[in-house]
Design a protein around this motif. Structure first.
Motif, PDB file in Angstrom:
ATOM      1  N   GLY A   1       5.527  10.568  14.618  1.00  0.00           N
ATOM      2  CA  GLY A   1       4.750   9.675  15.082  1.00  0.00           C
ATOM      3  C   GLY A   1       3.659   8.711  13.271  1.00  0.00           C
TER       4      GLY A   1
ATOM      5  N   ARG B   1       6.475  23.306  15.753  1.00  0.00           N
ATOM      6  CA  ARG B   1       6.371  22.379  14.112  1.00  0.00           C
ATOM      7  C   ARG B   1       6.553  23.480  13.123  1.00  0.00           C
ATOM      8  NH1 ARG B   1       6.609  17.366  13.515  1.00  0.00           N
ATOM      9  NH2 ARG B   1       5.791  16.241  15.388  1.00  0.00           N
TER      10      ARG B   1
ATOM     11  N   HIS C   1      14.002  17.558   4.666  1.00  0.00           N
ATOM     12  CA  HIS C   1      12.870  17.457   5.268  1.00  0.00           C
ATOM     13  C   HIS C   1      12.121  18.264   6.227  1.00  0.00           C
ATOM     14  CE1 HIS C   1      11.850  15.281   2.939  1.00  0.00           C
ATOM     15  NE2 HIS C   1      11.434  13.268   3.200  1.00  0.00           N
ATOM     16  N   LYS C   2      12.077  18.225   7.025  1.00  0.00           N
ATOM     17  CA  LYS C   2      10.627  20.087   8.019  1.00  0.00           C
ATOM     18  C   LYS C   2      11.868  19.033   9.372  1.00  0.00           C
ATOM     19  CE  LYS C   2       8.297  23.118   8.658  1.00  0.00           C
ATOM     20  NZ  LYS C   2       6.719  24.121   8.951  1.00  0.00           N
TER      21      LYS C   2
ATOM     22  N   GLU D   1       0.542  -1.998   0.064  1.00  0.00           N
ATOM     23  CA  GLU D   1      -0.050  -0.504   0.104  1.00  0.00           C
ATOM     24  C   GLU D   1       0.615   1.462   0.276  1.00  0.00           C
ATOM     25  OE1 GLU D   1      -0.612   1.968   2.962  1.00  0.00           O
ATOM     26  OE2 GLU D   1       0.536   1.562   3.989  1.00  0.00           O
TER      27      GLU D   1
ATOM     28  N   LYS E   1       9.066  -0.585  -0.591  1.00  0.00           N
ATOM     29  CA  LYS E   1       8.603  -0.427   0.099  1.00  0.00           C
ATOM     30  C   LYS E   1       9.124   0.123   1.387  1.00  0.00           C
ATOM     31  CE  LYS E   1       4.486   1.061   2.814  1.00  0.00           C
ATOM     32  NZ  LYS E   1       3.948   1.898   2.804  1.00  0.00           N
TER      33      LYS E   1
ATOM     34  N   TYR F   1      -0.475  12.860  14.841  1.00  0.00           N
ATOM     35  CA  TYR F   1       0.480  12.613  15.048  1.00  0.00           C
ATOM     36  C   TYR F   1       0.997  13.820  12.893  1.00  0.00           C
ATOM     37  CZ  TYR F   1      -0.014   9.419  10.494  1.00  0.00           C
ATOM     38  OH  TYR F   1      -0.741   8.777   9.172  1.00  0.00           O
ATOM     39  N   LYS F   2      -0.117  14.021  12.617  1.00  0.00           N
ATOM     40  CA  LYS F   2       0.057  15.202  11.865  1.00  0.00           C
ATOM     41  C   LYS F   2      -1.129  16.517  11.440  1.00  0.00           C
ATOM     42  CE  LYS F   2      -0.622  12.568   7.566  1.00  0.00           C
ATOM     43  NZ  LYS F   2      -0.051  11.940   6.328  1.00  0.00           N
TER      44      LYS F   2
ATOM     45  N   CYS G   1       3.638   3.902  10.259  1.00  0.00           N
ATOM     46  CA  CYS G   1       4.429   3.734   8.623  1.00  0.00           C
ATOM     47  C   CYS G   1       5.997   4.067   9.292  1.00  0.00           C
ATOM     48  CB  CYS G   1       4.226   5.008   7.737  1.00  0.00           C
ATOM     49  SG  CYS G   1       2.423   4.294   7.338  1.00  0.00           S
TER      50      CYS G   1
ATOM     51  N   ARG H   1      12.940   8.552   4.338  1.00  0.00           N
ATOM     52  CA  ARG H   1      12.327   9.904   5.125  1.00  0.00           C
ATOM     53  C   ARG H   1      11.613   9.658   6.116  1.00  0.00           C
ATOM     54  NH1 ARG H   1       7.671  12.395   2.664  1.00  0.00           N
ATOM     55  NH2 ARG H   1       6.191  13.013   5.103  1.00  0.00           N
TER      56      ARG H   1
ATOM     57  N   ASN I   1       9.545   4.610   3.408  1.00  0.00           N
ATOM     58  CA  ASN I   1       9.432   5.362   5.272  1.00  0.00           C
ATOM     59  C   ASN I   1      10.740   5.178   5.547  1.00  0.00           C
ATOM     60  OD1 ASN I   1       7.066   5.845   4.001  1.00  0.00           O
ATOM     61  ND2 ASN I   1       6.106   3.850   5.111  1.00  0.00           N
TER      62      ASN I   1
ATOM     63  N   ILE J   1      -1.171   4.644   0.816  1.00  0.00           N
ATOM     64  CA  ILE J   1      -1.588   5.579   0.859  1.00  0.00           C
ATOM     65  C   ILE J   1      -1.715   6.540   2.211  1.00  0.00           C
ATOM     66  CG2 ILE J   1      -3.650   4.450   0.156  1.00  0.00           C
ATOM     67  CD1 ILE J   1      -4.568   3.211   2.472  1.00  0.00           C
ATOM     68  N   ALA J   2      -1.637   7.595   2.351  1.00  0.00           N
ATOM     69  CA  ALA J   2      -1.111   8.239   2.882  1.00  0.00           C
ATOM     70  C   ALA J   2      -2.338   8.618   4.024  1.00  0.00           C
ATOM     71  CB  ALA J   2      -0.650   9.031   3.255  1.00  0.00           C
TER      72      ALA J   2
HETATM   73  N1  SAJ Z   1       7.112  14.537   9.486  1.00  0.00           N
HETATM   74  C1  SAJ Z   1       8.200  15.675  10.158  1.00  0.00           C
HETATM   75  N2  SAJ Z   1       8.639  16.433   9.166  1.00  0.00           N
HETATM   76  C2  SAJ Z   1       8.553  15.851   7.380  1.00  0.00           C
HETATM   77  C3  SAJ Z   1       7.703  15.562   7.986  1.00  0.00           C
HETATM   78  C4  SAJ Z   1       6.596  14.360   8.833  1.00  0.00           C
HETATM   79  O1  SAJ Z   1       8.364  15.993  11.695  1.00  0.00           O
HETATM   80  O2  SAJ Z   1       9.312  16.530   6.451  1.00  0.00           O
HETATM   81  C5  SAJ Z   1       6.530  13.572  11.082  1.00  0.00           C
HETATM   82  C6  SAJ Z   1       4.923  14.406  10.851  1.00  0.00           C
HETATM   83  O3  SAJ Z   1       4.388  15.194  11.251  1.00  0.00           O
HETATM   84  C7  SAJ Z   1       4.524  12.749  10.789  1.00  0.00           C
HETATM   85  C8  SAJ Z   1       5.559  11.933  10.852  1.00  0.00           C
HETATM   86  O4  SAJ Z   1       6.275  12.728  10.231  1.00  0.00           O
HETATM   87  O5  SAJ Z   1       4.411  12.684  12.922  1.00  0.00           O
HETATM   88  C9  SAJ Z   1       4.980  11.167   9.778  1.00  0.00           C
HETATM   89  O6  SAJ Z   1       4.817  12.167   8.688  1.00  0.00           O
HETATM   90  P1  SAJ Z   1       4.177  11.554   7.366  1.00  0.00           P
HETATM   91  O7  SAJ Z   1       3.596  12.808   6.133  1.00  0.00           O
HETATM   92  O8  SAJ Z   1       5.224  10.853   6.079  1.00  0.00           O
HETATM   93  O9  SAJ Z   1       2.653  10.785   7.072  1.00  0.00           O
HETATM   94  P2  SAJ Z   1       2.444   9.478   7.096  1.00  0.00           P
HETATM   95  O10 SAJ Z   1       2.403   8.313   8.306  1.00  0.00           O
HETATM   96  O11 SAJ Z   1       1.017   9.661   6.996  1.00  0.00           O
HETATM   97  O12 SAJ Z   1       2.875   8.840   6.368  1.00  0.00           O
HETATM   98  C10 SAJ Z   1       2.407   8.323   5.054  1.00  0.00           C
HETATM   99  C11 SAJ Z   1       3.235   7.633   4.581  1.00  0.00           C
HETATM  100  N3  SAJ Z   1       2.465   6.583   3.500  1.00  0.00           N
HETATM  101  C12 SAJ Z   1       2.805   4.819   3.944  1.00  0.00           C
HETATM  102  O13 SAJ Z   1       3.337   4.168   4.297  1.00  0.00           O
HETATM  103  C13 SAJ Z   1       1.704   4.250   2.968  1.00  0.00           C
HETATM  104  C14 SAJ Z   1       4.882   7.990   3.876  1.00  0.00           C
HETATM  105  O14 SAJ Z   1       5.298   6.498   3.319  1.00  0.00           O
HETATM  106  C15 SAJ Z   1       3.944   8.486   2.673  1.00  0.00           C
HETATM  107  O15 SAJ Z   1       5.050   9.230   2.467  1.00  0.00           O
HETATM  108  C16 SAJ Z   1       3.457  10.133   3.185  1.00  0.00           C
HETATM  109  O16 SAJ Z   1       2.288   9.191   4.027  1.00  0.00           O
HETATM  110  C17 SAJ Z   1       2.875  10.622   2.014  1.00  0.00           C
HETATM  111  O17 SAJ Z   1       3.537  10.749   0.968  1.00  0.00           O
HETATM  112  O18 SAJ Z   1       2.145  12.125   2.965  1.00  0.00           O
END
Ligand code: SAJ
Length: 445
Positions: A271, A423, A264-265, A167, A220, A337-338, A274, A227, A224, A169-170
């Protein structure tokens, strides 16, 4: 034999069973039903099955409720708790159950095992099994295939087919992602990949990339993990900048103008379901020794440590204002968490709130979307939350917190009010202008 299944898939007469109706499974089941397949969703949780059967969603995602209602009304989507018989009439079984970590951060494949054992009961020649759950490397080939072969007494890749289609999906944009994102399809063998590609062609507009199942698993997890490691770098950079006395956001903004740089930020923690888990899955391939990482694991630790660092900033700012944490009123803005979602899974807010509770702070929490408060008192809006507060901590990047009316909030708070920006949503200059003490991740005055 495979031609018959491909024909059924193309005509959408193939029947699909989805095991696990969580975030991934419910979207998958709904979207296959939406394009015309007959779908049965199987879950051990009665509450979820009852909700889906009555056309309701137990998770919040834009447009999802509408699609479920329609699919159930048109009798293309049904749900059952009878997982042992769920595969009986199906041509395709898609496994979407969770793969959590143990307390030692090792993969727990119990849910995958149970779902595969149930599916194997009714597995017969000519069916396709898809693993959509995120799994450690080698799970499809060295774990799932064995369980399915043992339970069905059939040969994987010959009598039935198996593929890993992870998958992508976010939370908060799941349907759009499901339909539009490029899809990776990893086959147990080439026939398995070919049939699974036909299946996903029916639901996705995005390109489908075909590969072997182990490459798909690693790809996959690599996404993550990248990131998470990138955010860890941004967080470490933020700590360095705090020591130097320069704003990390400005430094990253400038660095990212380089055509091959994308930092990244930084923030008060990472949180969600993933990024907090997948790096550990990557390091634990099935049947092999765990890899001793010098980058991935420390990065996880660094990101986990940001919540504690945020608490340190709170204590530091209060001390500077001549106050103790004990007896200070601290407002936590955001528990999701976001930003823009209502989901608090593994949110850094939990660690921040628990630590502040241990220190006996008077806590008030406000989140416009998320009902979780981790045991702290909840406020109905920002105005109620900041009333008589000493310190306001931004934990979640909700857009609403970018628009805080500081000139209105300042007089509602106690003397020497503090903003801790986890943030980096508030402009430090504006905060200073309104006579706030401002500390942020990667910013020291
Ligand atoms: N975060 C940071 N700095 C950043 C980006 C995120 O501190 O630059 C933090 C967020 O606040 C959060 C966590 O990281 O607490 C995760 O953020 P995320 O934007 O990656 O959100 P998720 O966990 O919903 O990630 C999903 C993931 N999807 C799957 O595993 C299927 C990820 O692979 C995707 O890249 C992401 O969504 C997306 O594209 O939005």
């Amino acid at each position: 034999m495979e031609k018959e299944l491909i024909r059924k898939i193309r005509r959408k007469t193939a029947r699909i069973t989805v095991f696990g109706l969580g975030h991934v499974g419910l979207i998958t089941a709904t979207m296959f039903a939406n394009v015309g397949f007959q779908v049965l969703g199987a879950d051990i949780k009665r509450r979820i099955v009852e909700a889906v059967s009555s056309g309701k969603s137990h998770i919040k995602e834009p447009k999802l409720s509408r699609f479920i209602r329609k699919a159930v009304k048109e009798r293309r989507l049904e749900a059952t708790t009878d997982i042992m018989r769920a595969m009986k009439k199906a041509d395709v079984g898609i496994i979407c159950v969770q793969t959590p970590l143990t307390s030692d951060n090792e993969p727990n494949l119990d849910y995958i095992k149970k779902a595969c054992e149930a599916l194997a009961q009714e597995l017969s020649r000519g069916k396709l099994v898809v693993i959509e759950s995120t799994v450690p490397p080698r799970t499809t080939k060295n774990f799932v295939a064995n369980i399915l072969e043992k339970g069905s007494r059939l040969k994987c890749g010959e009598d039935f087919w198996l593929a890993h289609c992870p998958e992508r999906i976010a939370t908060g944009r799941a349907i759009q992602d499901f339909v539009e994102n490029i899809r990776i399809v990893g086959g147990y063998n080439s026939k398995s990949a070919q049939i699974a590609t036909e299946l996903f062609k029916t639901v996705t507009k995005g390109e489908i990339l075909t590969t072997d199942c182990i490459s798909a698993e690693v790809a996959k997890l690599a996404e993550n993990t990248f990131r998470d490691v990138n955010i860890a770098y941004a967080n470490e950079l933020a700590l360095v900048c705090e020591q130097i006395g320069v704003d990390v956001i400005e430094a990253i903004r400038l660095a990212n103008t380089h055509p091959r740089v994308n930092v990244h930020k930084p923030g008060c923690g990472v949180g969600g379901p993933c990024l907090t888990k997948d790096p550990y899955l990557l390091l634990h391939p099935v049947g092999k020794q765990a890899f001793r990482s010098r980058l991935i694991e420390p990065s996880r630790g660094l990101n986990d440590g940001m919540a504690e660092h945020t608490v340190k900033l709170i204590i530091k700012a209060l001390r500077k204002a001549g106050k103790d944490v004990e007896n200070s009123k601290i407002v936590i803005l955001g528990t999701a968490y976001k930003g823009e979602i209502d989901d608090a899974r593994n949110s850094p807010a939990e660690c921040i709130i628990r630590k502040l509770m241990e220190l006996k702070a008077k806590l008030v929490v406000y989140d416009p979307y998320c009902s979780e408060s981790f045991g702290a008192r909840k406020a109905k809006n920002v105005t109620e939350a900041v009333q008589g507060a000493d310190c306001m901590v931004i934990v979640t990047a909700h857009k609403k917190f970018e628009e805080l009316e500081l000139e209105r909030i300042q007089p509602l708070m106690k003397e020497n009010p503090i903003i801790i920006d986890g943030r980096r949503l508030v402009d430090p200059i504006k905060a200073k202008k309104q006579r706030f003490t401002y500390l942020g991740i990667g910013f020291r005055d």
